[in-house]
Design a protein around this motif. Structure first.
Motif, PDB file in Angstrom:
ATOM      1  N   ILE A 132      16.362 -10.566  13.719  1.00 54.65           N
ATOM      2  CA  ILE A 132      17.492 -10.489  14.648  1.00 54.65           C
ATOM      3  C   ILE A 132      18.106  -9.094  14.705  1.00 54.65           C
ATOM      4  CG2 ILE A 132      19.703 -11.537  15.299  1.00 54.65           C
ATOM      5  CD1 ILE A 132      17.253 -13.448  15.358  1.00 54.65           C
ATOM      6  N   TYR A 133      18.141  -8.395  13.588  1.00 54.58           N
ATOM      7  CA  TYR A 133      18.881  -7.126  13.522  1.00 54.58           C
ATOM      8  C   TYR A 133      17.979  -5.941  13.179  1.00 54.58           C
ATOM      9  CZ  TYR A 133      22.652 -10.498  13.597  1.00 54.58           C
ATOM     10  OH  TYR A 133      23.481 -11.544  13.951  1.00 54.58           O
ATOM     11  N   GLN A 134      16.777  -5.928  13.758  1.00 52.63           N
ATOM     12  CA  GLN A 134      15.821  -4.870  13.447  1.00 52.63           C
ATOM     13  C   GLN A 134      16.357  -3.484  13.802  1.00 52.63           C
ATOM     14  OE1 GLN A 134      11.734  -5.287  14.646  1.00 52.63           O
ATOM     15  NE2 GLN A 134      11.722  -7.492  14.312  1.00 52.63           N
ATOM     16  N   ASP A 135      17.020  -3.348  14.938  1.00 50.31           N
ATOM     17  CA  ASP A 135      17.505  -2.028  15.365  1.00 50.31           C
ATOM     18  C   ASP A 135      18.503  -1.459  14.362  1.00 50.31           C
ATOM     19  OD1 ASP A 135      15.902  -2.154  17.585  1.00 50.31           O
ATOM     20  OD2 ASP A 135      17.505  -2.823  18.935  1.00 50.31           O
ATOM     21  N   GLU A 136      19.397  -2.304  13.866  1.00 51.53           N
ATOM     22  CA  GLU A 136      20.383  -1.856  12.886  1.00 51.53           C
ATOM     23  C   GLU A 136      19.726  -1.550  11.535  1.00 51.53           C
ATOM     24  OE1 GLU A 136      22.449  -4.450  15.913  1.00 51.53           O
ATOM     25  OE2 GLU A 136      20.583  -4.517  14.772  1.00 51.53           O
ATOM     26  N   ILE A 137      18.747  -2.369  11.150  1.00 47.84           N
ATOM     27  CA  ILE A 137      18.069  -2.186   9.863  1.00 47.84           C
ATOM     28  C   ILE A 137      17.344  -0.846   9.810  1.00 47.84           C
ATOM     29  CG2 ILE A 137      16.191  -3.083   8.403  1.00 47.84           C
ATOM     30  CD1 ILE A 137      17.025  -5.915   9.461  1.00 47.84           C
ATOM     31  N   PRO A 181       0.781  -1.240   0.000  1.00 46.06           N
ATOM     32  CA  PRO A 181       0.000   0.000   0.000  1.00 46.06           C
ATOM     33  C   PRO A 181       0.813   1.291   0.000  1.00 46.06           C
ATOM     34  CG  PRO A 181      -0.009  -0.982   2.191  1.00 46.06           C
ATOM     35  CD  PRO A 181       0.648  -1.974   1.283  1.00 46.06           C
ATOM     36  N   TYR A 182       2.096   1.222   0.355  1.00 42.85           N
ATOM     37  CA  TYR A 182       2.888   2.445   0.507  1.00 42.85           C
ATOM     38  C   TYR A 182       3.957   2.624  -0.561  1.00 42.85           C
ATOM     39  CZ  TYR A 182       0.910   1.832   5.196  1.00 42.85           C
ATOM     40  OH  TYR A 182       0.059   1.633   6.256  1.00 42.85           O
ATOM     41  N   VAL A 183       3.950   1.766  -1.572  1.00 40.04           N
ATOM     42  CA  VAL A 183       5.066   1.732  -2.518  1.00 40.04           C
ATOM     43  C   VAL A 183       4.552   1.822  -3.950  1.00 40.04           C
ATOM     44  CG1 VAL A 183       6.925   0.289  -3.440  1.00 40.04           C
ATOM     45  CG2 VAL A 183       6.594   0.448  -0.979  1.00 40.04           C
ATOM     46  N   ILE A 234      10.707  -2.406   7.840  1.00 43.11           N
ATOM     47  CA  ILE A 234      11.423  -2.012   9.064  1.00 43.11           C
ATOM     48  C   ILE A 234      12.131  -0.685   8.849  1.00 43.11           C
ATOM     49  CG2 ILE A 234      13.295  -2.649  10.642  1.00 43.11           C
ATOM     50  CD1 ILE A 234      12.617  -5.615   9.981  1.00 43.11           C
ATOM     51  N   LEU A 235      12.781  -0.554   7.709  1.00 43.25           N
ATOM     52  CA  LEU A 235      13.535   0.656   7.373  1.00 43.25           C
ATOM     53  C   LEU A 235      12.657   1.900   7.408  1.00 43.25           C
ATOM     54  CD1 LEU A 235      16.400   1.511   6.339  1.00 43.25           C
ATOM     55  CD2 LEU A 235      15.555   1.104   4.032  1.00 43.25           C
ATOM     56  N   ASN A 236      11.388   1.746   7.048  1.00 42.14           N
ATOM     57  CA  ASN A 236      10.480   2.885   6.958  1.00 42.14           C
ATOM     58  C   ASN A 236       9.549   3.027   8.154  1.00 42.14           C
ATOM     59  OD1 ASN A 236      10.773   4.238   4.132  1.00 42.14           O
ATOM     60  ND2 ASN A 236      10.907   2.047   3.734  1.00 42.14           N
ATOM     61  N   GLY A 237       9.725   2.160   9.142  1.00 45.02           N
ATOM     62  CA  GLY A 237       8.889   2.252  10.328  1.00 45.02           C
ATOM     63  C   GLY A 237       7.471   1.746  10.123  1.00 45.02           C
ATOM     64  N   TRP A 238       7.245   0.960   9.066  1.00 42.41           N
ATOM     65  CA  TRP A 238       5.926   0.381   8.807  1.00 42.41           C
ATOM     66  C   TRP A 238       5.806  -0.950   9.544  1.00 42.41           C
ATOM     67  CZ3 TRP A 238       7.237   0.943   2.951  1.00 42.41           C
ATOM     68  CH2 TRP A 238       7.207   2.305   2.581  1.00 42.41           C
ATOM     69  N   ASP A 239       4.600  -1.396   9.744  1.00 44.42           N
ATOM     70  CA  ASP A 239       4.383  -2.724  10.306  1.00 44.42           C
ATOM     71  C   ASP A 239       5.097  -3.751   9.420  1.00 44.42           C
ATOM     72  OD1 ASP A 239       2.959  -5.391  10.564  1.00 44.42           O
ATOM     73  OD2 ASP A 239       1.898  -4.260  12.107  1.00 44.42           O
ATOM     74  N   VAL A 240       5.814  -4.686  10.045  1.00 42.96           N
ATOM     75  CA  VAL A 240       6.636  -5.624   9.263  1.00 42.96           C
ATOM     76  C   VAL A 240       5.811  -6.510   8.341  1.00 42.96           C
ATOM     77  CG1 VAL A 240       8.575  -5.699  10.875  1.00 42.96           C
ATOM     78  CG2 VAL A 240       6.699  -7.327  11.135  1.00 42.96           C
TER      79      VAL A 240
END
Length: 345
Positions: A133-138, A24-26, A328-334
């Motif tokens: 595993i690496y959501q914070d870094e992503i 929906p956002y792309v 994740i990069l855009n702060g959207w629901d995964v």
């Protein structure tokens, strides 16, 4: 958000196109193909006719950088490393589905991939995109190195046990099977119908390029160097990976206790489904979806832990995880754009 795909004719690319078409956002702005520029997508993939009316284009980094926010690279290895730096310098975020930025060490890359490594400054910028595993870094990445299919299945299966210090890190055996789509769309004797039909074979024993990727991530989580025994097999099915992982428990645990541990570890990760005791997943149960399903068994007689991890190699093992990383990069629901129930039967 406007995105482009570079490498538009492979199986990974057409899966990306399918998921992006329902996101929906792309907006998919461009599909880039060196070999098929000027060709309608539907003439290469007739199943997209009417749904996606796009003509594949030749690459012009300067002009493309002005109209897109993010680029997916669905290219073979040794291609994206020469293209991504200019996009990065132009402020465009990149998600690379090839192996060019997965390994931190240039020596390791050159040894396993038999090619010159990417510039170290860009390798250092890359975030390994194992989504759970690496959501914070992503979230803060400019360049995401999307994991390989075998590593995704294996690492999601092993990391909770590694982090919980319940297994012998130096005794890990991975027996993995993949469908033929993992070999890509190019012609190959190895996956020719008469070679593959009613056949089942191991390949690249001890030399598969996903070995250093698996070991690198496990070392990050274990905090110590380790090696794995990894044997890949190709089986006569189109999609799917099953990784059967054997290791020794170093503390007494029941199957139920380890299942509880895994369910707790992944409780906030909607795409990892840990099966209840006595239920072992199969590849058909994740077909066409972004799920990783995990089954656990403790053999009390031998003290060994068996972990079964299944994914669709083209979705969770490639394009689906790339979309998940974009979310994740855009702060959207995964789960945005990825909520499809697996295709069954």
């Amino acid at each position: 958000m406007k995105v482009a795909i570079i490498g538009g004719t492979g199986y990974g690319a057409v899966e990306l196109i399918k998921f992006l078409n329902n996101h929906p956002y792309v907006q998919l702005e461009a599909i880039i193909s060196h070999s098929q520029s000027g060709t309608d997508l539907a003439s290469v993939y007739p199943h997209t006719i009417d749904a996606i009316n796009m003509t594949m284009e030749a690459l012009n980094i300067s002009s493309l950088s002005k109209v897109v926010d993010l680029v997916f690279f669905a290219t073979p290895s040794n291609v994206s490393k020469d293209l991504i730096p200019e996009f990065i310098e132009n402020g465009v975020k990149c998600i690379d589905l090839s192996g060019d930025f997965r390994l931190n060490s240039p020596d390791e890359y050159e040894s396993w991939y038999q090619s010159t490594a990417a510039k170290q400054s860009y390798v250092d910028q890359a975030v390994y995109g194992l989504s759970e595993i690496y959501q914070d870094e992503i979230r803060n990445a400019q360049l995401i190195a999307n994991p390989g299919c075998y590593p995704t299945s294996t690492l999601l299966g092993l990391i909770p046990a590694i982090k919980s210090n319940i297994i012998d890190n130096q005794q890990i055996i991975i027996d993995a099977k993949t469908g033929v789509s993992g070999a890509g769309r190019s012609l190959s004797l190895n996956v020719h119908y008469s070679e593959m039909n009613e056949n089942f074979k191991a390949y690249k024993l001890g030399e598969h390029k996903h070995i250093p990727e698996i070991e690198q991530a496990l070392q990050w989580e274990a905090g110590v160097p380790l090696q794995v025994t990894f044997t890949p097999h190709i089986v006569p099915m189109t999609r799917g990976i099953m990784s059967t992982i054997y290791t020794n428990l170093i503390t007494e645990k029941t199957t139920k206790e380890i299942i509880d541990l895994y369910q707790s570890y992944y409780e906030n990760d909607p795409f990892v489904r840990v099966r209840p005791e006595g239920m072992i997943p199969s590849t058909k149960e994740v077909y066409g979806s972004n799920y990783c399903d995990i089954g656990i068994h403790v053999d009390k007689r031998t003290g060994k832990l068996t972990i079964i991890s299944v994914i669709d190699n083209l979705v969770k093992g490639a394009s689906g995880q790339a979309i998940q990383n974009m979310n994740i990069l855009n702060g959207w629901d995964v789960t945005t754009g990825l909520k499809q129930i697996p295709i069954y039967p």
